[in-house]
Every structure is written in structure tokens, then in C-alpha cells.
Design a protein around this motif. Structure first.
Motif, PDB file in Angstrom:
ATOM      1  N   UNK A  57       0.795  -1.227   0.000  1.00 39.23           N
ATOM      2  CA  UNK A  57       0.000   0.000   0.000  1.00 39.23           C
ATOM      3  C   UNK A  57       0.833   1.285   0.000  1.00 39.23           C
ATOM      4  N   UNK A  58       2.158   1.209  -0.193  1.00 41.56           N
ATOM      5  CA  UNK A  58       2.969   2.422  -0.091  1.00 41.56           C
ATOM      6  C   UNK A  58       3.819   2.644  -1.337  1.00 41.56           C
ATOM      7  N   UNK A  59       4.443   3.815  -1.401  1.00 42.58           N
ATOM      8  CA  UNK A  59       5.351   4.165  -2.483  1.00 42.58           C
ATOM      9  C   UNK A  59       6.759   4.322  -1.905  1.00 42.58           C
ATOM     10  N   UNK A  60       7.666   3.477  -2.381  1.00 43.46           N
ATOM     11  CA  UNK A  60       9.060   3.543  -1.961  1.00 43.46           C
ATOM     12  C   UNK A  60       9.806   4.523  -2.860  1.00 43.46           C
ATOM     13  N   UNK A  87       8.825   8.909   5.894  1.00 44.49           N
ATOM     14  CA  UNK A  87       8.427   8.193   7.116  1.00 44.49           C
ATOM     15  C   UNK A  87       6.921   7.966   7.168  1.00 44.49           C
ATOM     16  N   UNK A  88       6.139   8.866   6.568  1.00 44.02           N
ATOM     17  CA  UNK A  88       4.676   8.707   6.560  1.00 44.02           C
ATOM     18  C   UNK A  88       4.265   7.447   5.793  1.00 44.02           C
ATOM     19  N   UNK A  93       2.189   1.783   6.020  1.00 46.50           N
ATOM     20  CA  UNK A  93       2.436   0.350   5.940  1.00 46.50           C
ATOM     21  C   UNK A  93       2.119  -0.322   7.269  1.00 46.50           C
ATOM     22  N   UNK A  94       2.537   0.278   8.365  1.00 48.00           N
ATOM     23  CA  UNK A  94       2.273  -0.289   9.688  1.00 48.00           C
ATOM     24  C   UNK A  94       0.781  -0.309   9.990  1.00 48.00           C
ATOM     25  N   UNK A  95       0.082   0.740   9.597  1.00 49.12           N
ATOM     26  CA  UNK A  95      -1.369   0.785   9.821  1.00 49.12           C
ATOM     27  C   UNK A  95      -2.073  -0.318   9.034  1.00 49.12           C
ATOM     28  N   UNK A  96      -1.625  -0.575   7.823  1.00 47.21           N
ATOM     29  CA  UNK A  96      -2.261  -1.632   7.031  1.00 47.21           C
ATOM     30  C   UNK A  96      -1.954  -3.004   7.616  1.00 47.21           C
TER      31      UNK A  96
END
Length: 137
Positions: A57-60, A87-88, A93-96
Motif C-alpha cells: 500500500x505504499x510508495x518507496x 516516514x509517513x 504500511x504499519x497501519x495496514x
């Protein structure tokens, strides 16, 4: 060593994707950008470019330190790129990971009782308007 490299080869060589065809498909599908612009697999990158890769779910984001087209060992990766991901994105990622039910694959069946209750609790909190004082009474 050349000072430019194809983006699909670099993504594979830098171990961001497991195979070169996965890297090329990500480029074709618009999940790889350089300086905010979606790029084709044949696009050449150079040292200093910032490559962004969307992996749900994130963009690296990676800053290119060395342009390579041959896969290197994992110990040499810090010489190839610098991870400049916000960092956001890691918080997202942690929330998902915590929510669990968000990543449920289609076709895996109905949610368990625990997952259903977690979804209902999440939806209930989302519907609650905390700015309105009437909800607090």
C-alpha cells in the motif's frame, strides 16, 4: 561501468524486484516514476535520480548512487541506492499491517468472526464525527 542504465535492469539489479520482467511490468503499468513522471522500461537513469516505486500500500523512493545492470549481492546494495522513502509511508504500511483485513485477497472466502468485528469497529469509528459535541454525550 556506464554512467546510465535502463530502469528495468536497474530495478532488478538493485534487488527491488525479484525478476526483470516484474520490473518491466511495473514500469509499463505506471508504478515506477522518475522525478514524478511515469517511465517506460527502456528509460535510462543516471546517478542522482530519485526513482519511486508503488508497491501496495505504499510508495518507496530510492536515490540512485550507482547505475548497474548486473545483479549484485545483497551486501553491496547500500552502494547502489539510498532509501529516501518518506516516514509517513512506513506509518501507512504499519497501519495496514495492524488492520489486517485491508489486505484480504479477493476470493479467500468470508471474513472470520474476529475480522468481521474488527471491520465493524473500524467502520463505526470512521462514522463517528468527533467535531460535533452531540456525539460525545
Amino acid at each position: 561501468m556506464s554512467d546510465i542504465a535502463r530502469i528495468d535492469k536497474w530495478l532488478w539489479a538493485a534487488r527491488i524486484f525479484k525478476t526483470r520482467s516484474l520490473a518491466a511490468n511495473a514500469c509499463k503499468n505506471g508504478r515506477v516514476t522518475v522525478a514524478g513522471v511515469s517511465r517506460k522500461p527502456s528509460h535510462n537513469i543516471k546517478v542522482g535520480d530519485v526513482v519511486s516505486v508503488k508497491k501496495a500500500p505504499i510508495t518507496y523512493s530510492f536515490k540512485v548512487l550507482k547505475t548497474i545492470e548486473q545483479r549484485v549481492g545483497a551486501k553491496l546494495i547500500p552502494e547502489v541506492y539510498e532509501n529516501v522513502t518518506d516516514a509517513k509511508q512506513y506509518e501507512l504500511l504499519e497501519m495496514s499491517r495492524i488492520s489486517g483485513f485491508v489486505d484480504r485477497a479477493r476470493g479467500t472466502g468470508r471474513p472470520t468472526k474476529k475480522e468481521r468485528r474488527a471491520m465493524e469497529a473500524f467502520i463505526y469509528l470512521d462514522d463517528c464525527d468527533l467535531d460535533n459535541e452531540e456525539d460525545l454525550d
